[in-house]
Motif scaffolding. Sequence first.
Motif, PDB file in Angstrom:
ATOM      1  N   HIS A  45       7.043  -2.929  -1.496  1.00 13.80           N
ATOM      2  CA  HIS A  45       7.208  -2.060  -0.270  1.00 13.80           C
ATOM      3  C   HIS A  45       7.928  -2.652   0.987  1.00 13.80           C
ATOM      4  CE1 HIS A  45       6.182   0.971   2.715  1.00 13.80           C
ATOM      5  NE2 HIS A  45       5.946   1.969   1.912  1.00 13.80           N
ATOM      6  N   PRO A  46       8.738  -2.112   1.659  1.00 19.54           N
ATOM      7  CA  PRO A  46       9.412  -2.789   2.887  1.00 19.54           C
ATOM      8  C   PRO A  46       8.295  -3.120   3.903  1.00 19.54           C
ATOM      9  CG  PRO A  46      10.359  -0.919   2.408  1.00 19.54           C
ATOM     10  CD  PRO A  46       9.387  -0.661   1.380  1.00 19.54           C
ATOM     11  N   ASP A  47       7.298  -2.550   3.886  1.00 18.93           N
ATOM     12  CA  ASP A  47       5.862  -2.448   4.724  1.00 18.93           C
ATOM     13  C   ASP A  47       4.831  -3.216   3.813  1.00 18.93           C
ATOM     14  OD1 ASP A  47       7.006  -2.185   7.236  1.00 18.93           O
ATOM     15  OD2 ASP A  47       6.730  -0.336   7.311  1.00 18.93           O
ATOM     16  N   ARG A  52      -1.105  -4.573   3.497  1.00 17.97           N
ATOM     17  CA  ARG A  52      -2.126  -5.389   3.349  1.00 17.97           C
ATOM     18  C   ARG A  52      -2.928  -5.614   4.423  1.00 17.97           C
ATOM     19  NH1 ARG A  52       2.194  -8.084  -0.243  1.00 17.97           N
ATOM     20  NH2 ARG A  52       2.865  -9.075   1.440  1.00 17.97           N
ATOM     21  N   LEU A  53      -2.312  -5.660   5.478  1.00 15.27           N
ATOM     22  CA  LEU A  53      -3.265  -5.788   6.553  1.00 15.27           C
ATOM     23  C   LEU A  53      -4.178  -4.590   6.837  1.00 15.27           C
ATOM     24  CD1 LEU A  53      -0.656  -7.417   9.260  1.00 15.27           C
ATOM     25  CD2 LEU A  53      -2.865  -8.623   8.085  1.00 15.27           C
ATOM     26  N   GLN A 180       1.328  -7.112  15.860  1.00 21.69           N
ATOM     27  CA  GLN A 180       2.434  -8.140  16.052  1.00 21.69           C
ATOM     28  C   GLN A 180       3.436  -8.141  15.039  1.00 21.69           C
ATOM     29  OE1 GLN A 180       0.324 -11.665  16.555  1.00 21.69           O
ATOM     30  NE2 GLN A 180      -0.579 -11.022  18.553  1.00 21.69           N
ATOM     31  N   THR A 181       3.208  -7.261  13.713  1.00 21.20           N
ATOM     32  CA  THR A 181       3.966  -7.293  12.521  1.00 21.20           C
ATOM     33  C   THR A 181       5.014  -6.146  12.723  1.00 21.20           C
ATOM     34  OG1 THR A 181       2.144  -8.237  11.337  1.00 21.20           O
ATOM     35  CG2 THR A 181       4.191  -6.967  10.130  1.00 21.20           C
ATOM     36  N   ALA A 187       5.171   4.613   6.838  1.00 24.72           N
ATOM     37  CA  ALA A 187       4.147   4.102   6.603  1.00 24.72           C
ATOM     38  C   ALA A 187       3.321   2.929   7.608  1.00 24.72           C
ATOM     39  CB  ALA A 187       3.939   3.865   5.105  1.00 24.72           C
ATOM     40  N   GLY A 188       4.239   2.221   7.530  1.00 24.30           N
ATOM     41  CA  GLY A 188       3.925   0.955   8.338  1.00 24.30           C
ATOM     42  C   GLY A 188       3.656   1.207   9.952  1.00 24.30           C
TER      43      GLY A 188
END
Length: 219
Positions: A45-47, A52-53, A180-181, A187-188
Amino acid sequence: MPNALVRAAAEGLPSINRRQMLHKLAASSAAATLAMVPAAPAAEHPDADLLRLDQEMLEAETRVELADKVCGLVGREADKLLDRLPPRPAEWKEPSMPDNIRDVLGSVLVRDLPYPERHPAALRDWHRSCEQQRAASRALLEAHQDKVDHIYREAGIDAAEDAYCARAAEVFRVCERILQTPANTAAGILVKLRAAEEINADALTSIVADIRRLAGEAV
């Protein structure tokens, strides 16, 4: 000869059965070929990092909730012990100034009001008495609070609250990493919004940068 026997046997079958047999043979051959080809890895997934975070944040939140429940349990147990203590002393309130002292105060010159040492003795004595009463009341309140604190310490409230603070700090650190990501998908961005809500932070700057980057603008 085996091949001739197979052909002869096949020719003796009805046409529909021959087609079914050929179809099965072709399917078996294709399945065997596919089994020999390694499966291509699924595209990440792109994010993936943000997702995961997000999972880390959920796990950290669960630990905070558990620590909060422990604090509540310890607090309730301590409250039962507090019932054995005498009631908390009342807060001290300065008494009304007697009329005779008020008259003395009225006789003090305005320029002398900021300087207690220049006040008449009766006025100084009254203020001194009030200060002694205030100090005695403060001592009673502090002694009572010391007993309360001792009960809570014995019940384990300090350790429980320290554990809660540590778990809450974990959530904060994960949320900061999320903000910070960079996000690459909706979705991200939603993960970032959840993190911002969790720590009451302003995610607008971070998300605007994501949108501009995805739109091809220079950030």
